[in-house]
Design an enzyme around this catalytic site. Structure first.
Site, PDB file in Angstrom:
ATOM      1  N   MET A 123      -0.340   1.218   5.055  1.00 48.93           N
ATOM      2  CA  MET A 123      -1.194   1.480   6.209  1.00 48.93           C
ATOM      3  C   MET A 123      -2.203   0.347   6.383  1.00 48.93           C
ATOM      4  O   MET A 123      -2.526  -0.369   5.445  1.00 48.93           O
ATOM      5  CB  MET A 123      -1.943   2.803   6.034  1.00 48.93           C
ATOM      6  CG  MET A 123      -1.051   4.026   6.061  1.00 48.93           C
ATOM      7  SD  MET A 123      -1.988   5.577   6.088  1.00 48.93           S
ATOM      8  CE  MET A 123      -2.749   5.538   4.480  1.00 48.93           C
TER       9      MET A 123
ATOM     10  N   HIS B 283      -2.625  -1.305  -3.271  1.00 47.15           N
ATOM     11  CA  HIS B 283      -3.761  -0.405  -3.092  1.00 47.15           C
ATOM     12  C   HIS B 283      -3.576   0.807  -3.997  1.00 47.15           C
ATOM     13  O   HIS B 283      -2.675   1.623  -3.775  1.00 47.15           O
ATOM     14  CB  HIS B 283      -3.857   0.071  -1.641  1.00 47.15           C
ATOM     15  CG  HIS B 283      -4.126  -1.038  -0.662  1.00 47.15           C
ATOM     16  ND1 HIS B 283      -3.975  -0.884   0.694  1.00 47.15           N
ATOM     17  CD2 HIS B 283      -4.540  -2.316  -0.847  1.00 47.15           C
ATOM     18  CE1 HIS B 283      -4.291  -2.006   1.313  1.00 47.15           C
ATOM     19  NE2 HIS B 283      -4.633  -2.896   0.393  1.00 47.15           N
TER      20      HIS B 283
ATOM     21  N   ASP C  46      -4.302  -4.971   5.967  1.00 46.81           N
ATOM     22  CA  ASP C  46      -4.642  -5.837   4.846  1.00 46.81           C
ATOM     23  C   ASP C  46      -3.507  -6.829   4.582  1.00 46.81           C
ATOM     24  O   ASP C  46      -2.337  -6.462   4.610  1.00 46.81           O
ATOM     25  CB  ASP C  46      -4.908  -4.985   3.597  1.00 46.81           C
ATOM     26  CG  ASP C  46      -5.562  -5.757   2.474  1.00 46.81           C
ATOM     27  OD1 ASP C  46      -6.185  -6.793   2.754  1.00 46.81           O
ATOM     28  OD2 ASP C  46      -5.472  -5.300   1.316  1.00 46.81           O
TER      29      ASP C  46
ATOM     30  N   SER D 108       0.855  -1.190   0.000  1.00 42.55           N
ATOM     31  CA  SER D 108       0.000   0.000   0.000  1.00 42.55           C
ATOM     32  C   SER D 108       0.889   1.237   0.000  1.00 42.55           C
ATOM     33  O   SER D 108       1.711   1.404  -0.899  1.00 42.55           O
ATOM     34  CB  SER D 108      -0.958  -0.025   1.202  1.00 42.55           C
ATOM     35  OG  SER D 108      -1.839   1.075   1.167  1.00 42.55           O
ATOM     36  N   THR D 109       0.799   2.082   1.008  1.00 41.81           N
ATOM     37  CA  THR D 109       1.570   3.325   1.046  1.00 41.81           C
ATOM     38  C   THR D 109       3.065   3.043   0.971  1.00 41.81           C
ATOM     39  O   THR D 109       3.594   2.277   1.762  1.00 41.81           O
ATOM     40  CB  THR D 109       1.260   4.103   2.340  1.00 41.81           C
ATOM     41  OG1 THR D 109      -0.152   4.247   2.458  1.00 41.81           O
ATOM     42  CG2 THR D 109       1.915   5.475   2.315  1.00 41.81           C
TER      43      THR D 109
END
Length: 365
Positions: A302, A209, A305, A181-182
């Site tokens: 973040m 993401h 998940d 993600s991030t």
């Protein structure tokens, strides 16, 4: 510091930030030139920087802002176009911390609420990296939705109690799954450039993401970095070694068994862990195809998940590697997997590729 030539967007973001108990708007500015001229006086922790502005646009202002404040967290904000997606990727290579797509219309309640939630979470958790470090027993994990705890400093790696590590699976790995993600685009680019021997012999499936259009651009960047085919996955296509399959923005990617083949199964179901695509559906679905022959990697991001799907992979006999805290932009997803006790290794980003090559070549430790 909010930098956008739209007075409506500046006002909207400003109100959202001021509504948070742990944030304040340091400045609300119209152009990149205003930001460059005022950044030292204002001294913000985070800048939300629009791409298209008069006088000095976001991509031109970015290096000048970082020259004046080296540890400034910059989140690029742009409408969802291919051009802006390309510029956002360029911004990441120039030192931006993250990006966020602006909705086409803020009058659509659902789109505006998603934008608000994502922006506040990014400001909070990326901003925490530049706050003064404090001693805590363990790092706070980013919640997936709702108001997070106050911004808590986490600059320096924290000494954690010894966390449970599992032995690597005795099953030879047959597929590589990656969730991020991030901070993921930069991490993925570094990783795929070093795992050519794995890609050549085994299928590689990635969920990052990311919204539509951005995943199209990411796939092109992954292809250039790896020198192997990398494309957004297509529903029903057969999964083969030698290529990278990326979950397309806005759709979950799963795998399924069809005769002797593994095939891609995309769906337009609701978000999972408030994400779409999400990592957990990919991880969990792969068990029916490869059983214990799954090696999964949880990279920076973040939330949590990948942790639940990771538990299922481990229960089926597979293995999990997580990126360590020091090299993660945000140690949410890999931190959640680590604290769940499902990881066989927690490694700096630079050590993950050599470990993968060794494991897919027959190593077991």
């Amino acid at each position: 510091m909010v930098v956008d030539d739209s007075v409506v967007i500046r006002g909207l973001i400003g109100r959202w930030i001021e509504a948070e108990p742990d944030m304040v708007v340091a400045a609300s500015l119209r152009t990149g030139l205003d930001a460059v001229n005022q950044v030292e006086r204002v001294n913000p922790d985070v800048a939300v920087l629009d791409i298209e502005m008069p006088d000095l646009d976001g991509i031109a202002a970015l290096p000048q802002l970082l020259a004046k404040k080296r540890n400034l967290v910059i989140i690029m904000a742009s409408t969802l176009t291919r051009r802006n997606a390309e510029i956002s990727f360029k911004a990441l290579s120039l030192g931006a911390s993250d990006y966020i797509p602006k909705p086409e219309s803020t009058r659509e309640p659902a789109a505006a609420e998603t934008f608000r939630h994502d922006l506040i979470q990014k400001i909070r958790h990326l901003g925490a990296k530049v706050r003064r470090p404090v001693q805590v027993a363990s790092p706070p994990l980013a919640p997936a939705l709702g108001r997070a705890p106050g911004m808590r400093p986490a600059l320096a790696p924290v000494a954690h109690p010894q966390l449970l590590r599992r032995a690597f699976s005795t099953h030879p790995p047959r597929a590589l799954l990656i969730g991020a993600s991030t901070g993921g685009p930069q991490a993925l680019m570094a990783l795929v450039s070093e795992i050519g021997p794995v890609i050549d012999r085994f299928p590689v499936l990635i969920t990052q993401h990311m919204p539509p259009t951005f995943t199209t651009i990411l796939a092109e960047h992954l292809a250039r970095a790896s020198h192997r085919p990398a494309l957004e996955a297509v529903d029903g296509e057969i999964v083969r070694p030698g290529r990278i399959y990326l979950a397309p923005g806005g759709r979950h990617m799963r795998v399924a068994r069809k005769g002797a083949d593994a095939v891609i199964a995309l769906d337009d179901g609701p978000p999972v862990n408030f994400c779409k695509p999400a990592v957990d559906p990919l991880f969990a679905s792969a068990i029916d195809v490869w059983q214990g022959g799954i090696l999964a990697v949880v990279l920076t991001g973040m939330g949590s998940d990948g942790m639940r799907g990771g538990k299922e992979i481990v229960a089926a006999g597979g293995s999990i590697i997580a990126q360590d805290e020091a090299t993660s932009v945000v140690w949410g997803m890999p931190g959640a997997a680590t604290h769940a006790g499902i990881c066989a290794a927690v490694l700096p980003l630079g050590q993950i590729a050599p470990k993968l090559v060794a494991l897919f070549s027959g190593g077991r430790s």
